[in-house]
Motif scaffolding. Structure first.
Motif, PDB file in Angstrom:
ATOM      1  N   LEU A  97      48.672  44.637  52.020  1.00  0.00           N
ATOM      2  CA  LEU A  97      49.922  44.575  52.921  1.00  0.00           C
ATOM      3  C   LEU A  97      50.851  43.571  52.520  1.00  0.00           C
ATOM      4  N   THR A 103      47.759  37.067  51.966  1.00  0.00           N
ATOM      5  CA  THR A 103      47.952  36.741  53.537  1.00  0.00           C
ATOM      6  C   THR A 103      47.640  38.023  54.396  1.00  0.00           C
ATOM      7  N   GLY A 104      47.699  39.086  53.747  1.00  0.00           N
ATOM      8  CA  GLY A 104      47.583  40.362  54.706  1.00  0.00           C
ATOM      9  C   GLY A 104      46.277  41.084  54.262  1.00  0.00           C
ATOM     10  N   ALA A 105      45.872  42.243  55.026  1.00  0.00           N
ATOM     11  CA  ALA A 105      44.806  42.984  54.805  1.00  0.00           C
ATOM     12  C   ALA A 105      45.004  43.680  53.452  1.00  0.00           C
ATOM     13  N   HIS A 109      42.288  41.095  58.090  1.00  0.00           N
ATOM     14  CA  HIS A 109      42.872  40.096  58.100  1.00  0.00           C
ATOM     15  C   HIS A 109      43.022  39.610  56.513  1.00  0.00           C
TER      16      HIS A 109
END
Lengths: 424, 296
Positions: free
Chosen positions: A345, A326-328, A283
């Motif tokens: 990401l 916001t991403g991995a 996450h």
């Protein structure tokens, strides 16, 4: 600061030069000095992206690609080198693996003048360099098991000792070669026969007496090994656990903590004393956990059959949450225990102060980041100061302009109002 | 003027009289406004340049126009993505499998029916409990489907729509609100079987472009223009509005529109790489704290 990034979308390299305080999300902040793509040509795409990058003795930049290609780039760049010739491709090795096989690890074996590449399918190769010839064929290494692996690391304290693990493939520590080894051994026909030193055993069944699944995602060797031929190892799993193994204390982990619900993607030490560890999950978590302090009652499980289970969890020292990730995060690099470089990401490269967790630089790259290499941590002082001064003067100018504009606006407004009043 | 109004009303102690006076003032004001407008319209009819000038000068500020600076909007798109294989193959047409969440009730089937009306080359299959989304994706990829869509229904309300591009992702989850059946729209038309044209509005940021590509990939590339039907996916403040119209060119300037329906609103909640793999973006309530920050 200078970073080299392996891009997912283009399968090429990206060089980023920026200074502290850079933020591309703010128009009036310092902007990066340069972001340049290299080696976009030559059939590189996201199908054969580089997943691991390594700086080999400051002469070669080596990238391991999905599908088994290993690209060797020239890292010796003088000031006069024309742009097109920077990071020129010196050689490409094609390793015998499946088309979609992903490299999980790329390790430089400095005394051997070699690199080791491990793939998800548990295929491992050692490539030896001598001169600029690249005429030594890659030597395959057969691991004791053929189960898939997700982590393969070298012990930085003891030469020739490696550890690996993966999905339903518990931690194994192996010895590939004896200690006084040099590159000369490649002159004869060599074979690497792994000798298993330690074979971990899965943790005990959980409170419902169900087997706990195994899926190791990262391994780190701790430096405070109890005896010279014993090892202390930290592993992370795709089930959110951190485990510490001590080879003198049986085959099960001596400590087992569940720190998050989601799978752990990347892990690195948070300081030189190895008292903290930084982990990222699938996450948007980038968290710093203490390896010494525990939260005694952090994990509470209420079970009707087993009663309440209370377990300690490693203490969360803080999250690297500035900059709105916001991403991995795939690429996580601790540079000299000073800054943390993170990229993933959401197509940004973020640089944090490792101690205070403040963001130092945030750069939009336009490509997903798979691996990052820190080339230079120093800001180019003079230029930065000059730039900053310029910036400030520009800002002041702008502000002055704005103020002026505002004043004139106000005057206009008042005059209009007066007109209106007089009309009435 | 408002100051005038309040001072005029302040000294009237009788409420009914005060209301009456207020009404009178209000009416006078509106009359004045309409008169001004009529005058302006007259002037502009005689001199159309004035109207153009007014429209150029008088641009209202909106939340959209005050959007927080996003460097990804101007940046060029680099490299390829998972949709590349689909778009590179000119012969490839979308093939969609539509299903619902397990144990779905009537509203989910009704919504599926709505979707089937405009989604081309779509097969609806009743959801079987034993197969997970990942399983279904695998089966669909084996059968050359390009997209798997799953309607999520909760307590007899359609709440969400998952879309997975096949064979290798990415996966999207949208929440669905404000579903209006075409029949309920006043003056609606009846849709024909022609392949519609697609209008994607405001998918501007790098992330928005990816979402736009998803919608591009579920509609055929060659619309049947004789049908004069157009599907619009309009993104405004991260809400995606779905509308379908039929157009007609009345003369060189005027275009007539007739809504066909259905209408619904999507909001992206999550995007994952691969088939339900690592999170690329997930909506958090605190993302809405800054009213002028948008992600698509």
């Amino acid at each position: 600061m200078k970073f080299i990034v392996a891009a997912d979308d283009t399968g090429s390299l990206k060089e980023v030069i920026c200074s502290r305080g850079t933020d591309t999300s703010k128009q009036d902040a310092v902007q990066p000095k340069s972001i340049k793509n290299y080696r976009v040509d030559t059939g590189n795409s996201f199908r054969n992206k580089i997943t691991k990058l390594v700086n080999f003795q400051s002469t070669y930049l080596i990238g391991a690609r999905v599908g088994g290609e290993v690209s060797i780039y020239d890292l010796v760049n003088e000031e006069e080198t024309p742009e097109e010739e920077k990071y020129s491709l010196l050689h490409t090795y094609k390793l015998d693996v499946d088309q979609k096989d992903k490299p999980v690890s790329l390790i430089k074996l400095s005394p051997l003048d070699s690199i080791l590449i491990a793939f998800e399918s548990s295929k491992v190769f050692i490539i030896h360099f001598q001169g600029d010839e690249f005429d030594y064929a890659p030597i395959p290494v057969t691991l004791p098991s053929t189960k898939s692996i997700n982590a393969f690391v070298a012990n930085p304290n003891v030469e020739g000792v490696f550890a690996y693990g993966g999905q339903e493939n518990d931690l194994q520590i192996i010895k590939l070669y004896e200690q006084p080894a040099t590159g000369l051994m490649f002159n004869d026909k060599v074979e690497f026969k792994p000798k298993v030193l330690f074979n971990a055993k899965n943790v005990k069944n959980d409170h419902l007496d169900l087997r706990v699944p195994v899926w190791i995602s990262n391994i780190l060797f701790l430096k405070d090994a109890p005896t010279p031929d014993a090892y202390k190892v930290l592993t992370s799993t795709r089930y959110g656990q951190l485990r510490i193994y001590d080879t003198t204390h049986g085959r099960r982990p001596v400590k087992d903590y569940k720190i998050c619900e989601k799978a752990i993607v990347a892990m690195t030490f948070g300081d030189e004393q190895q008292e903290s560890v930084i982990v990222t999950d699938v996450h948007n978590l980038i968290g710093k956990y203490s390896l010494i302090k525990e939260d005694e009652k952090a994990l509470k499980i209420h079970s009707a059959s087993a009663g309440d289970v209370v377990r300690p969890v490693l203490k969360l020292l803080g999250k690297f949450s500035q900059g709105g990730n916001t991403g991995a995060t795939h690429a996580l690099e601790n540079a000299e225990d000073e800054v943390l470089v993170a990229g993933g990401l959401d197509r940004y490269l973020r640089v944090f102060d490792i101690e205070t967790r403040d963001i130092l630089a945030k750069v939009y790259l336009g490509v997903e980041v798979l691996s990052v290499l820190v080339d230079d941590l120093e800001d180019e002082e003079e230029e930065v100061e000059e730039g900053a001064e310029k910036k400030i003067t520009i800002q002041r100018k702008r502000r002055r302009d704005i103020e002026k504009a505002e004043e004139s606006d106000e005057e206009e407004m008042w005059s209009k109002l007066d007109e209106k009043k007089s009309k009435r | 003027m408002s100051g005038n109004t309040s001072s005029a009303l302040k000294n009237i102690k009788n409420k009914q009289r005060r209301q009456k006076v207020f009404g009178e003032i209000k009416q006078a004001k509106s009359k004045q406004k309409h008169k001004l407008r009529a005058e302006r319209a007259k002037e502009e009819r005689e001199n159309p340049e004035l109207r153009e000038q007014r429209l150029v000068e008088n641009v209202p500020e909106t939340i959209d126009s005050k959007r927080v600076y996003d460097e990804t909007i101007a940046a060029e798109v680099e490299g390829e993505d998972e949709f590349q294989a689909y778009f590179a193959d000119a012969a490839k047409e979308p093939k969609i499998l539509l299903t619902t969440s397990a144990g779905a009730k009537k509203p989910a089937y009704e919504f599926a029916d709505m979707l089937l009306d405009f989604l081309p080359n779509t097969t609806f299959i009743k959801r079987q409990k034993e197969f997970s989304m990942v399983d279904m994706s695998k089966f669909c990829a084996n059968r050359d489907y390009t997209t798997l869509m799953v309607i999520n229904e909760d307590k007899k309300k359609v709440t969400g729509l998952s879309m997975i591009h096949l064979p290798e992702g990415p996966s999207f989850y949208f929440s669905v609100t404000s579903i209006v059946d075409g029949k309920r729209i006043k003056g609606h038309g009846r849709a024909t079987d022609h392949l519609p044209e697609l209008v994607l509005n405001n998918f501007n940021s790098r992330f928005g472009k990816t979402v736009g590509r998803l919608f591009q990939s579920i509609f055929p590339r060659q619309p049947e223009l004789q049908g004069r039907q157009v599907i619009t996916l309009h993104n405004q403040r991260d809400y995606i509005f779905f509308r379908r119209h039929r157009y007609v060119f009345r003369n060189e300037e005027k275009v007539g529109l007739q809504e066909l329906g259905p209408q619904f609103t999507l909001k992206l909640r999550r995007m994952q790489k691969g088939i339900k793999g690592e999170t690329v973006w997930e909506h958090r309530p605190d993302m809405e704290r800054d009213k002028k920050k948008f992600y698509l």
